[in-house]
Write a protein that holds these residues in place. Structure first.
Motif, PDB file in Angstrom:
ATOM      1  N   THR A 183     -50.453 -11.470  43.313  1.00  0.00           N
ATOM      2  CA  THR A 183     -50.321 -10.429  44.338  1.00  0.00           C
ATOM      3  C   THR A 183     -48.983  -9.709  44.224  1.00  0.00           C
ATOM      4  O   THR A 183     -48.913  -8.474  44.274  1.00  0.00           O
ATOM      5  CB  THR A 183     -50.460 -11.059  45.735  1.00  0.00           C
ATOM      6  N   LYS A 184     -47.895 -10.488  44.055  1.00  0.00           N
ATOM      7  CA  LYS A 184     -46.575  -9.878  43.915  1.00  0.00           C
ATOM      8  C   LYS A 184     -46.494  -9.036  42.644  1.00  0.00           C
ATOM      9  O   LYS A 184     -45.881  -7.962  42.631  1.00  0.00           O
ATOM     10  CB  LYS A 184     -45.503 -10.966  43.885  1.00  0.00           C
ATOM     11  N   PHE A 185     -47.158  -9.525  41.595  1.00  0.00           N
ATOM     12  CA  PHE A 185     -47.137  -8.799  40.322  1.00  0.00           C
ATOM     13  C   PHE A 185     -47.825  -7.434  40.472  1.00  0.00           C
ATOM     14  O   PHE A 185     -47.317  -6.404  40.014  1.00  0.00           O
ATOM     15  CB  PHE A 185     -47.848  -9.636  39.261  1.00  0.00           C
ATOM     16  N   ILE A 186     -48.990  -7.441  41.161  1.00  0.00           N
ATOM     17  CA  ILE A 186     -49.719  -6.173  41.362  1.00  0.00           C
ATOM     18  C   ILE A 186     -48.892  -5.213  42.208  1.00  0.00           C
ATOM     19  O   ILE A 186     -48.816  -4.008  41.934  1.00  0.00           O
ATOM     20  CB  ILE A 186     -51.083  -6.449  42.017  1.00  0.00           C
ATOM     21  N   GLN A 187     -48.221  -5.756  43.247  1.00  0.00           N
ATOM     22  CA  GLN A 187     -47.387  -4.897  44.097  1.00  0.00           C
ATOM     23  C   GLN A 187     -46.215  -4.318  43.292  1.00  0.00           C
ATOM     24  O   GLN A 187     -45.868  -3.144  43.442  1.00  0.00           O
ATOM     25  CB  GLN A 187     -46.859  -5.709  45.277  1.00  0.00           C
ATOM     26  N   ASN A 188     -45.621  -5.148  42.436  1.00  0.00           N
ATOM     27  CA  ASN A 188     -44.499  -4.661  41.620  1.00  0.00           C
ATOM     28  C   ASN A 188     -44.949  -3.567  40.658  1.00  0.00           C
ATOM     29  O   ASN A 188     -44.262  -2.566  40.462  1.00  0.00           O
ATOM     30  CB  ASN A 188     -43.876  -5.825  40.845  1.00  0.00           C
ATOM     31  N   ILE A 189     -46.121  -3.795  40.034  1.00  0.00           N
ATOM     32  CA  ILE A 189     -46.639  -2.763  39.117  1.00  0.00           C
ATOM     33  C   ILE A 189     -46.861  -1.456  39.863  1.00  0.00           C
ATOM     34  O   ILE A 189     -46.500  -0.369  39.401  1.00  0.00           O
ATOM     35  CB  ILE A 189     -47.953  -3.244  38.466  1.00  0.00           C
ATOM     36  N   ILE A 224     -53.475   0.122  46.473  1.00  0.00           N
ATOM     37  CA  ILE A 224     -53.151  -1.248  46.055  1.00  0.00           C
ATOM     38  C   ILE A 224     -52.103  -1.846  46.991  1.00  0.00           C
ATOM     39  O   ILE A 224     -52.226  -2.980  47.457  1.00  0.00           O
ATOM     40  CB  ILE A 224     -52.653  -1.273  44.595  1.00  0.00           C
ATOM     41  N   GLN A 225     -51.035  -1.070  47.268  1.00  0.00           N
ATOM     42  CA  GLN A 225     -49.984  -1.569  48.144  1.00  0.00           C
ATOM     43  C   GLN A 225     -50.538  -1.844  49.543  1.00  0.00           C
ATOM     44  O   GLN A 225     -50.220  -2.859  50.175  1.00  0.00           O
ATOM     45  CB  GLN A 225     -48.841  -0.559  48.210  1.00  0.00           C
ATOM     46  N   GLU A 226     -51.364  -0.943  50.031  1.00  0.00           N
ATOM     47  CA  GLU A 226     -51.922  -1.122  51.373  1.00  0.00           C
ATOM     48  C   GLU A 226     -52.846  -2.336  51.432  1.00  0.00           C
ATOM     49  O   GLU A 226     -52.834  -3.097  52.398  1.00  0.00           O
ATOM     50  CB  GLU A 226     -52.695   0.128  51.785  1.00  0.00           C
ATOM     51  N   LEU A 227     -53.645  -2.543  50.374  1.00  0.00           N
ATOM     52  CA  LEU A 227     -54.547  -3.687  50.323  1.00  0.00           C
ATOM     53  C   LEU A 227     -53.755  -4.989  50.386  1.00  0.00           C
ATOM     54  O   LEU A 227     -54.099  -5.913  51.122  1.00  0.00           O
ATOM     55  CB  LEU A 227     -55.370  -3.631  49.031  1.00  0.00           C
ATOM     56  N   SER A 228     -52.655  -5.062  49.629  1.00  0.00           N
ATOM     57  CA  SER A 228     -51.814  -6.268  49.623  1.00  0.00           C
ATOM     58  C   SER A 228     -51.158  -6.496  50.994  1.00  0.00           C
ATOM     59  O   SER A 228     -51.096  -7.620  51.491  1.00  0.00           O
ATOM     60  CB  SER A 228     -50.737  -6.162  48.543  1.00  0.00           C
ATOM     61  N   GLU A 229     -50.673  -5.411  51.603  1.00  0.00           N
ATOM     62  CA  GLU A 229     -50.036  -5.541  52.912  1.00  0.00           C
ATOM     63  C   GLU A 229     -51.018  -6.027  53.972  1.00  0.00           C
ATOM     64  O   GLU A 229     -50.693  -6.863  54.811  1.00  0.00           O
ATOM     65  CB  GLU A 229     -49.427  -4.195  53.338  1.00  0.00           C
ATOM     66  N   LEU A 230     -52.252  -5.508  53.913  1.00  0.00           N
ATOM     67  CA  LEU A 230     -53.263  -5.937  54.877  1.00  0.00           C
ATOM     68  C   LEU A 230     -53.604  -7.413  54.699  1.00  0.00           C
ATOM     69  O   LEU A 230     -53.756  -8.158  55.672  1.00  0.00           O
ATOM     70  CB  LEU A 230     -54.532  -5.087  54.725  1.00  0.00           C
ATOM     71  N   GLU A 231     -53.736  -7.869  53.449  1.00  0.00           N
ATOM     72  CA  GLU A 231     -54.054  -9.266  53.192  1.00  0.00           C
ATOM     73  C   GLU A 231     -52.959 -10.187  53.722  1.00  0.00           C
ATOM     74  O   GLU A 231     -53.238 -11.299  54.168  1.00  0.00           O
ATOM     75  CB  GLU A 231     -54.247  -9.493  51.686  1.00  0.00           C
ATOM     76  N   ASN A 232     -51.712  -9.725  53.684  1.00  0.00           N
ATOM     77  CA  ASN A 232     -50.589 -10.564  54.116  1.00  0.00           C
ATOM     78  C   ASN A 232     -50.338 -10.506  55.621  1.00  0.00           C
ATOM     79  O   ASN A 232     -49.537 -11.285  56.148  1.00  0.00           O
ATOM     80  CB  ASN A 232     -49.306 -10.155  53.369  1.00  0.00           C
ATOM     81  N   THR A 233     -50.960  -9.547  56.335  1.00  0.00           N
ATOM     82  CA  THR A 233     -50.679  -9.382  57.772  1.00  0.00           C
ATOM     83  C   THR A 233     -51.946  -9.466  58.616  1.00  0.00           C
ATOM     84  O   THR A 233     -52.003  -8.903  59.703  1.00  0.00           O
ATOM     85  CB  THR A 233     -49.981  -8.027  58.032  1.00  0.00           C
ATOM     86  N   LEU A 234     -52.995 -10.160  58.119  1.00  0.00           N
ATOM     87  CA  LEU A 234     -54.253 -10.223  58.864  1.00  0.00           C
ATOM     88  C   LEU A 234     -54.095 -10.904  60.219  1.00  0.00           C
ATOM     89  O   LEU A 234     -54.834 -10.624  61.151  1.00  0.00           O
ATOM     90  CB  LEU A 234     -55.305 -10.979  58.037  1.00  0.00           C
ATOM     91  N   SER A 235     -53.123 -11.800  60.329  1.00  0.00           N
ATOM     92  CA  SER A 235     -52.942 -12.517  61.601  1.00  0.00           C
ATOM     93  C   SER A 235     -52.150 -11.724  62.632  1.00  0.00           C
ATOM     94  O   SER A 235     -51.955 -12.186  63.751  1.00  0.00           O
ATOM     95  CB  SER A 235     -52.234 -13.852  61.338  1.00  0.00           C
ATOM     96  N   GLU A 236     -51.672 -10.519  62.253  1.00  0.00           N
ATOM     97  CA  GLU A 236     -50.888  -9.698  63.174  1.00  0.00           C
ATOM     98  C   GLU A 236     -51.792  -8.609  63.772  1.00  0.00           C
ATOM     99  O   GLU A 236     -52.156  -7.662  63.081  1.00  0.00           O
ATOM    100  CB  GLU A 236     -49.702  -9.067  62.438  1.00  0.00           C
TER     101      GLU A 236
END
Length: 501
Positions: free
Chosen positions: A307-313, A341-353
């Motif tokens: 996930t971090k790799f995709i965000q960095n790319i 891609i960035q938005e998808l990663s952010e959503l996956e990491n903040t689903l509990s918010e």
């Protein structure tokens, strides 16, 4: 001397306070049970909540979960599903705290919480979320290696499958359980299985299943009489054989006793070998379990790194894209893809918010969204909104984004002379749906399973990156809801966004 007396007094006072608190918690639970028996549900719910908080503070996890589940059941009995879900989340946090303090897993408590949550989704007729909870129950039961939990799981699976019309899977679960009890000759449990199945069928309004189960139960009742008689005959025969053996033993000579001793020695040797082999198998099992846990840990770490790799790319693509001609379709597509891609990663990491909610007039809100796509439809396409003038708490920005994406897709794929419409429906005191339908070309059956999953196919990015629906699905989850495709609709495409207040 005075200091020692003071310390002893403080210790005595501490133990007395703990004893009083525990007695108070037990009394609250007892009062809640008495009020529940009297059908005074509101008072019983309040007392169960008080007992839940008291037991939680005392680290009495089993009783805390029991009270939490009872209070949750009383909440969703009156369609207060939001409060029920929140209470189950609190109970889950109590169990997680207990696991950390005790340094061991508590699968039976997690199983009871997830089972109650599954029952609520079944009541809400939400098969997708119910299936998620059933999967968690299966994983918990498998990890616990507890026969009682596994039997409870089979009952729960049958209830889920029969409720949603999956009779074949329901039959498989209940028949497996009945088969186990028959092998164990536990005939009372077999009777209980048939009675429970009849009760499940009645709740699901499944008349054919009720009739079929009654027929099987009647046949079983007749056969169990014969089995019981045979068992009694076997007991009498065994006692007779034992009596003959005793007589023979008394009449046997010293040599026969020696043979018995030799036989016992051989048996002891066999048992010793069996114990050694069992120990070896157990050690191998422990080693394999440790390897599997290590593999799971490594897989989770790799997933985080991916996930971090995709965000960095995605982040590193931006400076390069900024140097290219932004008017080119390919550059625009790459910009959009990077953003998604960035938005998808952010959503996956903040689903509990959760999102902040506002009260809006649904009719006005839906009309304003539909107005935004009127210029994007084909010629003579009819658009319509069916929404009452009703105030509902929503997150307008994120809800508009989902509905606008669905309506724009409908506008793109609905031919001239077609129809697009947006419906709003209440499905309970705390549940409502937004339904987007069209008369377009629809979605091929082979693609339906993957439309909410990102990166399932290689696409020409200028034709869209395929991340719109996965992002909308995650936003719906974060709004305490779900986005699904109505597979029963065959005149085009129909998406259902269900939200729980």
């Amino acid at each position: 001397m005075k200091k020692i007396i003071a310390v002893l007094f403080l210790i005595t006072l501490c133990f007395y306070s703990q004893s009083q608190a525990q007695n108070r918690a037990d009394e609250l639970m007892k009062q809640a049970q008495e009020n529940l028996a009297k059908k005074e549900y509101i008072k019983a719910r309040y007392l169960y909540l008080q007992a839940f908080n008291a037991f939680s503070s005392q680290d009495k996890y089993d009783k805390a979960v029991d009270c939490g589940i009872n209070a949750s059941a009383l909440y969703h009995r009156e369609n207060y599903y939001k409060e029920a879900f929140e209470l189950l989340r609190s109970a889950e946090q109590v169990v997680e705290t207990g696991e950390q303090k005790e340094g061991k897993a508590l699968p039976d408590l997690k199983f009871r919480i997830n089972k109650e949550r599954l029952q609520m989704y079944i009541n809400l007729k939400n098969p997708a979320r119910a299936k998620e909870q059933l999967t968690r129950l299966e994983e918990t039961a498998k990890a616990s290696r507890n026969d009682s939990l596994n039997n409870d799981l089979l009952y729960t699976q049958a209830n889920y499958y029969y409720t949603f019309g999956l009779n074949a899977q329901g039959d498989a679960s209940i028949n497996k359980l009945i088969g186990q009890y028959k092998e164990q000759k536990n005939y009372s449990k077999v009777n209980e299985c048939y009675k429970t199945l009849i009760d499940i069928a009645r709740k699901a309004n499944n008349a054919p299943l009720v009739a079929r189960t009654y027929d099987k139960f009647i046949v079983w009742t007749d056969s169990v009489k014969a089995l019981t008689a045979q068992d009694e005959l076997n007991v009498l025969k065994r006692k007779y054989d034992e009596t003959l053996t005793v007589v023979q033993e008394k009449d046997s000579s010293l040599s026969s006793k020696q043979y018995i001793i030799i036989g016992l020695c051989v048996l002891a040797a066999i048992l010793a070998v069996a114990l050694v082999l069992g120990a070896i198998v157990l050690l191998r099992f422990i080693v394999l379990t440790r390897k599997q846990k290590k593999a799971i840990q490594i897989a989770n770490e790799h997933n985080e790194l991916k996930t971090k790799f995709i965000q960095n790319i995605s982040s590193q693509m931006e400076p390069t894209l900024d140097t290219l001609d932004p008017s080119l379709p390919g550059v625009q597509a790459l910009h959009t893809f990077s953003t998604h891609i960035q938005e998808l990663s952010e959503l996956e990491n903040t689903l509990s918010e959760p999102y902040e909610m506002q009260e809006k007039n649904i009719s006005t809100f839906c009309e304003s969204i539909m107005d935004k796509i009127k210029g994007k439809t084909q010629e003579d396409v009819t658009v319509a909104v069916n929404a009452p003038k009703l105030n509902v708490k929503i997150n307008p920005e994120q809800l508009e984004r989902i509905l606008l994406h669905l309506l724009e897709n409908a506008a793109e794929y609905t031919p001239a002379g077609g129809k697009i419409w947006l419906d709003f429906k209440k499905r309970g005191a705390h549940t409502h749906q937004f339904i987007v339908s069209d008369t377009g070309c629809g979605i091929p059956e082979e693609q339906r399973e993957d439309i909410f999953k990102p990166f399932t196919e290689v696409k020409d990015l200028t034709q869209g990156d395929g991340l719109g629906l996965p992002i909308c699905s995650l936003i719906a989850t974060k709004m305490n809801g779900s986005l699904t495709l109505d597979s029963s609709y065959n005149k085009g495409a129909r998406f259902v966004l269900e939200l729980h207040a």
